[in-house]
Structures are given as structure tokens and as C-alpha cells.
Design a protein around this motif. Structure first.
Motif, PDB file in Angstrom:
ATOM      1  N   ALA A   1       1.315  -6.438  -6.916  1.00  0.00           N
ATOM      2  CA  ALA A   1       1.354  -7.017  -5.563  1.00  0.00           C
ATOM      3  C   ALA A   1       1.147  -8.533  -5.569  1.00  0.00           C
TER       4      ALA A   1
ATOM      5  N   THR B   1       0.833  -1.204   0.000  1.00  0.00           N
ATOM      6  CA  THR B   1       0.000   0.000   0.000  1.00  0.00           C
ATOM      7  C   THR B   1       0.869   1.255   0.000  1.00  0.00           C
TER       8      THR B   1
ATOM      9  N   THR C   1      -5.900  -0.534  -4.026  1.00  0.00           N
ATOM     10  CA  THR C   1      -5.655   0.129  -5.315  1.00  0.00           C
ATOM     11  C   THR C   1      -6.488   1.411  -5.417  1.00  0.00           C
TER      12      THR C   1
ATOM     13  N   THR D   1     -10.413  -5.653  -7.687  1.00  0.00           N
ATOM     14  CA  THR D   1      -9.059  -5.654  -7.131  1.00  0.00           C
ATOM     15  C   THR D   1      -9.175  -5.584  -5.622  1.00  0.00           C
TER      16      THR D   1
HETATM   17  C1  LIG Z   1      -1.805  -7.421  -1.269  1.00  0.00           C
HETATM   18  C2  LIG Z   1      -2.209  -6.380  -2.244  1.00  0.00           C
HETATM   19  C3  LIG Z   1      -1.888  -5.027  -2.077  1.00  0.00           C
HETATM   20  C4  LIG Z   1      -1.386  -4.428  -0.811  1.00  0.00           C
HETATM   21  O1  LIG Z   1      -0.336  -4.939  -0.218  1.00  0.00           O
HETATM   22  P1  LIG Z   1      -0.046  -4.723   1.360  1.00  0.00           P
HETATM   23  O2  LIG Z   1       1.368  -5.127   1.429  1.00  0.00           O
HETATM   24  O3  LIG Z   1      -0.962  -5.636   2.090  1.00  0.00           O
HETATM   25  O4  LIG Z   1      -0.267  -3.296   1.683  1.00  0.00           O
HETATM   26  C5  LIG Z   1      -2.153  -4.149  -3.103  1.00  0.00           C
HETATM   27  N1  LIG Z   1      -2.770  -4.551  -4.222  1.00  0.00           N
HETATM   28  C6  LIG Z   1      -3.136  -5.823  -4.416  1.00  0.00           C
HETATM   29  C7  LIG Z   1      -3.808  -6.186  -5.680  1.00  0.00           C
HETATM   30  C8  LIG Z   1      -2.894  -6.773  -3.425  1.00  0.00           C
HETATM   31  O5  LIG Z   1      -3.285  -8.032  -3.609  1.00  0.00           O
END
Ligand SMILES: *Cc1c(COP(=O)(O)O)cnc(C)c1O
Length: 355
Positions: free
Chosen positions: A154, A56, A84, A80
Motif C-alpha cells: 500500500a 483494505t 493489515t 504497520t
Molecule cells: C494505506 C494503507 C493500507 C490501506 O489502504 P486503504 O486504501 O486506506 O484501505 C493498508 N496497509 C498499509 C500499510 C497502508 O499504509
């Protein structure tokens, strides 16, 4: 219980973490931070990678480094993880939701251009469950309308599109190392780019807004979004084994596919090669299958709610594909240590053959 996700920490994780403790380098300075960043950039075939506290904060930093602000609009997929959309709100901009493609689960390139207006500044694509977006078409649209393109990667470490890695397919890309992701640091994130100006800005913003070499001089309001040496030590050890992790995930996906020949699975675009973060099936019997698996101590998860149906992002327009996918998607256990026998058991229960 058979879980959906579980990390594997059987490489050099413990050794590297012990080294941090033995040398007292446990905060955000220390050799593993640099090493992890350098190796991650190499892995993605990008010029630069800089670490941060989670996926994030990576997305938040990316938007700030591009100067996205109040009054701007950013196009994102309606399907999503909500972060996002949240990061777009963090910088005061407006998220503009775009429906997805039913077979790939990813933002539909054919529906993007109708959403572009004079306020649009960027597109964030999300490679959902490890399946890369249709990047040729989306890059073309971004270029034509002079928009920034950001990858929310991510869920897609190691995914390929046209032979290039996720993270190297846009202006700036963001990764998460949460405990259930393809590689993990517990909590953690990374930003990759070929643009040195973006990296310079991100490095200042993630470190309280302090300008390097100027002591405690703050040029702007910054954040503490740094990754620690301890987390980077785990990340480096995980990265050493990423090829093995992805090969295993690919095997798991193929195994499910061969045992469930009549089921519809998430699909790659022609140039895409998923890194298979999670195995998603599409079925009219989602609730029934979910219940049967639960009774047998097998964890599943549902797909993401369409953003347009949740209070912070309400939007009355029609998003038929994301809404249908939400109703029909079931995510099956995809952790890399799942056994052949466990997959066979899960498939039998799905097909209702025996218990
Ligand atoms: C896991 C995830 C995030 C965020 O990651 P964090 O490390 O939990 O903040 C962002 N976008 C998508 C699509 C994710 O699956």
C-alpha cells in the motif's frame, strides 16, 4: 502550513475524468477500469492486476482468494497500519505479530520462523514507508513451510527488490490509492499476481460473488469492492507520471539526508530500493522536534503504534524494536511539490539553528 502529504493532479486527471462524465461512464464499467488495470500490471511486471475499492478491500480479497479462514494463523509485522491486522480478523483468522528490524522498520526475517506452527497459513509483509522487505529470505521461509506470501504494498508502488517491482515479489500483492499514497485515485486499491486462479476468485468476490456469464447467479457470498471508471481515470493519469513522482521523492529523501548528516534515517536492505513514500527519522528528541516544527506551521506525523499495544490486538510478548521505533520515529513532509527552500527551513528548525 507545510503538510506531510499532498497529491499532485496536474497530468491528464481532469481530461480523463471529463471524458467519463461526457460519455456517462461514471460507475464501475468503462474503458478506464480496464486500461488502469492493464497498465498497472505492466508497470509491476505482473501477469494480472485487478482493481478494487481501497487497499483494505484488496487485502481482504487476497486473503479470501487464498482460502484463509477461521482457525488459521497469519504472521504480520507488529509495526504497520492496523488494516493489515484487521483483514486477518475479517476472515476469522488470527494475526500473529512479529517484531521488526530497527534500521529498516520492516518485519524481521530472523524472527518469523519461531512463530510458525501447524495453523500458520500465510505471511503478510508490509513494505513500510516505501522500503521493501527482505524478500529473498522471506520467500525462502514461505516456501520451506508451504505458506502463502502476501505483500501489503500500500505504501510501496514502484519500490524495487533485486530489480523486481513491489507487487511482483510474492504470491499476491495489494496496493492502496488513498489520497496520500504514491499515486492516488482518492480512494482505491489494486491486487497484482501471476496466478490466474487468484485473479478469477478475486474478480468474482469483488463483484457480489456473481459468476461471469451466468447472469445473476451467485456461487458464494460476495462483496461490492469495485473501483469506478472515474477513479480509474484518475489512477491512469497518475500512473503515467509515477516515474517522475518517485524520482522527486528520492530527491527529497536525499536532500533531507544531506542537510541532516547526524540524523538516523530509515534504511534499505542491500537489494532494496525504496520508492520513499515518506521520510522517517529516528531521534531521541522526537517530542521536542515535533513541537518546534508545529510551532512553525510544519506538519509531521508519528510512526505507527505497535499493534500489540492497542486493544484489538493486545499481546504481552516483548516487541522491543517496534516499541522503540514508535517512541523515536518522526515523519517529515514528503509531498512531491515541496520546495528546496521548504526542506532547508525544516532542517534548520530540526537542528534548532534558527527560526
Ligand atoms: C494505506 C494503507 C493500507 C490501506 O489502504 P486503504 O486504501 O486506506 O484501505 C493498508 N496497509 C498499509 C500499510 C497502508 O499504509
Amino acid at each position: 502550513m507545510i503538510p506531510v502529504a499532498m497529491p499532485n493532479l496536474e497530468g491528464n486527471e481532469k481530461k480523463y475524468v471529463n471524458e467519463c462524465i461526457d460519455t456517462n461512464w461514471i460507475s464501475s464499467k468503462g474503458k478506464f477500469v480496464k486500461l488502469f488495470e492493464e497498465e498497472f500490471a505492466k508497470y509491476c511486471e505482473c501477469d494480472y492486476a485487478t482493481s478494487c475499492s481501497n487497499g483494505t478491500s484488496a487485502l481482504h480479497l487476497a486473503l479470501m482468494s487464498l482460502g484463509i479462514k477461521k482457525g488459521d494463523e497469519v504472521i504480520i509485522p507488529n509495526l504497520t497500519f492496523a488494516t493489515t491486522a484487521n483483514v486477518v480478523k475479517y476472515v476469522g483468522a488470527k494475526e500473529v505479530l512479529c517484531d521488526v528490524d530497527k534500521s529498516t522498520f520492516n518485519i524481521d526475517p530472523e524472527k518469523i520462523e519461531a512463530l510458525i506452527n501447524e495453523k500458520t497459513r500465510a505471511i503478510i509483509v508490509v513494505h513500510l514507508y516505501g522500503f521493501p522487505c527482505e524478500m529473498d529470505k522471506i520467500n525462502e521461509i514461505a516456501k520451506k513451510h508451504n505458506l502463502f506470501l502476501i505483500e501489503d504494498a500500500a505504501e510501496a508502488h514502484g519500490a524495487l527488490y533485486g530489480g523486481k517491482k513491489a507487487g511482483a515479489l510474492s504470491d499476491v500483492a495489494c496496493f492502496s490509492f488513498f489520497g496520500n499514497k504514491i499515486i492516488t485515485t482518492g480512494e482505491g486499491g489494486m491486487i497484482t499476481t501471476n496466478n490466474p486462479e487468484i485473479i478469477e476468485k478475486v474478480n468474482i468476490l469483488k463483484n457480489h460473488g456473481m459468476v461471469p456469464g451466468k447472469g445473476y447467479y451467485h456461487e458464494e457470498v460476495g462483496y461490492n469492492y469495485r473501483l469506478t471508471n472515474l477513479q480509474s481515470a484518475i489512477g491512469l493519469a497518475q500512473l503515467e507520471r509515477i516515474d517522475y513522482f518517485i524520482a522527486k521523492r528520492k530527491e527529497i529523501f536525499s536532500k533531507y539526508k544531506s542537510l541532516l548528516p547526524n540524523m538516523i534515517f530509515q534504511q534499505d536492505y542491500e537489494k532494496g530500493e525504496s520508492s520513499f513514500w515518506m521520510v522517517g527519522i529516528i531521534t531521541n528528541k522526537r517530542e521536542e522536534i515535533e513541537k518546534r516544527l508545529k510551532e512553525n506551521n510544519i506538519e509531521t506525523r508519528r510512526g505507527f503504534y505497535p499493534l500489540n499495544q492497542m486493544p484489538p490486538y493486545l499481546d504481552n510478548r516483548q516487541f522491543p524494536n517496534s516499541e522503540e521505533l514508535y517512541e523515536k520515529t518522526l515523519i517529515l513532509p514528503t509531498f512531491i511539490d515541496i520546495t528546496k527552500e521548504q526542506i532547508e527551513k525544516i532542517c534548520k528548525i530540526i537542528k534548532n539553528e534558527e527560526h
